[in-house]
Motif scaffolding. Sequence first.
Motif, short mmCIF file in Angstrom:
data_model
loop_
_atom_site.label_atom_id
_atom_site.label_comp_id
_atom_site.label_asym_id
_atom_site.label_seq_id
_atom_site.Cartn_x
_atom_site.Cartn_y
_atom_site.Cartn_z
N MET A 94 0.81 -1.22 0.00
CA MET A 94 0.00 0.00 0.00
C MET A 94 0.84 1.27 0.00
O MET A 94 1.93 1.31 0.55
N GLY A 95 0.30 2.32 -0.61
CA GLY A 95 0.93 3.63 -0.59
C GLY A 95 1.83 3.87 -1.79
O GLY A 95 2.23 2.96 -2.51
N HIS A 96 2.16 5.16 -2.01
CA HIS A 96 2.96 5.57 -3.16
C HIS A 96 4.28 4.80 -3.25
O HIS A 96 4.65 4.32 -4.32
N THR A 97 5.00 4.72 -2.15
CA THR A 97 6.35 4.16 -2.19
C THR A 97 6.33 2.69 -2.57
O THR A 97 7.09 2.25 -3.44
N ASN A 98 5.48 1.92 -1.92
CA ASN A 98 5.39 0.49 -2.24
C ASN A 98 4.94 0.27 -3.68
O ASN A 98 5.47 -0.60 -4.38
N ALA A 99 3.96 1.05 -4.12
CA ALA A 99 3.44 0.87 -5.48
C ALA A 99 4.52 1.13 -6.52
O ALA A 99 4.68 0.36 -7.47
N ALA A 100 5.26 2.21 -6.35
CA ALA A 100 6.30 2.54 -7.32
C ALA A 100 7.42 1.50 -7.32
O ALA A 100 7.87 1.05 -8.38
N ALA A 101 7.88 1.11 -6.13
CA ALA A 101 9.00 0.18 -6.04
C ALA A 101 8.63 -1.18 -6.62
O ALA A 101 9.40 -1.78 -7.39
N SER A 102 7.45 -1.69 -6.27
CA SER A 102 7.06 -3.02 -6.75
C SER A 102 6.79 -3.02 -8.25
O SER A 102 7.16 -3.96 -8.96
N THR A 103 6.13 -1.97 -8.74
CA THR A 103 5.84 -1.91 -10.17
C THR A 103 7.13 -1.79 -10.98
O THR A 103 7.27 -2.41 -12.04
N MET A 104 8.08 -1.04 -10.47
CA MET A 104 9.37 -0.93 -11.15
C MET A 104 10.09 -2.28 -11.18
O MET A 104 10.67 -2.67 -12.20
N ALA A 105 10.03 -3.00 -10.06
CA ALA A 105 10.68 -4.31 -10.01
C ALA A 105 10.07 -5.25 -11.04
O ALA A 105 10.79 -5.98 -11.73
N LEU A 106 8.76 -5.24 -11.14
CA LEU A 106 8.09 -6.08 -12.14
C LEU A 106 8.47 -5.66 -13.55
O LEU A 106 8.85 -6.49 -14.39
N ALA A 107 8.38 -4.36 -13.82
CA ALA A 107 8.55 -3.87 -15.19
C ALA A 107 9.94 -4.13 -15.74
O ALA A 107 10.11 -4.28 -16.95
N PHE A 108 10.95 -4.18 -14.86
CA PHE A 108 12.32 -4.39 -15.32
C PHE A 108 12.83 -5.81 -15.04
O PHE A 108 14.01 -6.09 -15.21
N SER A 109 11.92 -6.70 -14.64
CA SER A 109 12.32 -8.08 -14.41
C SER A 109 12.49 -8.81 -15.74
O SER A 109 11.68 -8.66 -16.66
N SER A 110 13.53 -9.63 -15.82
CA SER A 110 13.76 -10.43 -17.02
C SER A 110 12.85 -11.65 -17.09
O SER A 110 12.87 -12.37 -18.09
#
Length: 355
Positions: A94-110
């Motif tokens: 939940m929250g801005h920080t978690n959303a950004a960090a997790s989405t970035m991790a997914l988006a740049f995962s191989s």
Amino acid sequence: MVTRTVGALTALALAACTAISPLANAQDDNFAQGNGESHGRPVKVMIISMFGPEGQVWLDKLGPWQDIPVAGLSPDYPNIHCNRQDICVMTTGMGHTNAAASTMALAFSSRFDLRHTYFMVAGIAGIDPIQGTVGSAAWAKYLVDFGIQWEIDGREIPPGWNTGYLGINTKSPSEKPPLDYRTEVFQLNTRLADTAFALSRHVVLADNMDAQNARAKYSYAPANRPPTVIQCDTLAGDTWWSGTKLGERARDWTKILTDNKGVYCTTQQEDNSTYEALKRAASVHRVDLNRVAVLRAGSDFDRPYDGQTSADNLLNYAAQGGFSIALENLYRAGNPLVQDIVSHWGEWRNGVPQR
């Protein structure tokens, strides 16, 4: 004012997610890895939830699932769950920080090929009673950040002002700011939003007696009517708020930032940061921003009914009965889009079809 019951319900949801793993481990390894190409497992639809119960409503209905761990996700939700239809579910935290960090991790995962993936953010939210009611499910066209503002103590605002909020580097609450942060407002793909709405607008949504009783205290529609699928825009901010004056500012701020094109109706904590993370990935061609949809279901009213205090509306939000039906209605309103994409992938693969 996003309703989040993070005690027992979240613990149960985490336990349920964990319980999926033995089933996932029994699946063929090829199921997890997709076609084995260097781009990773292809995904047709990625459902983005923010906390356990939001994700669980999908996990309960669309399995069986394969758990795929991704480095950098929230330690509370370390896996992406994918099924044989190439539908996946992630939970960011939940929250801005978690959303950004997790989405970035997914988006740049191989581990995933997301170049043709449709992303559907699906979460609960506070709702403006002028636009909807508890249980209503709203497809957005604009994402507006409520937190990027200057604030003057409301007890010390200048004469003639109706709020202590104003855009950064402006001179009054009604002036549009220069958008120096570049994350203050985003416009989603209108064709995708309209298609999602068209596919779901006649869905019968869940309801319950507590929500009906809460609605009856409002003297106007649509607050006092049954929930429906609607189209209106969503406001992000980590502060969970309640109040008529704050609600008026939310309406005004949305109009200011969208040049009077947007209509505020739901308030949540994450969507601008989720979108910005996807935007960073799109800049290096890992995702397509034209394939992002946002669905928010009203779990509680963002302001009180006549005669109620803002404090009572906030402190007793759970009595409105919207939590469980909002979760269910995320599925009921969102699944028609999900199923249309995977069932007619030939039409959707190269972009939103014209219909």
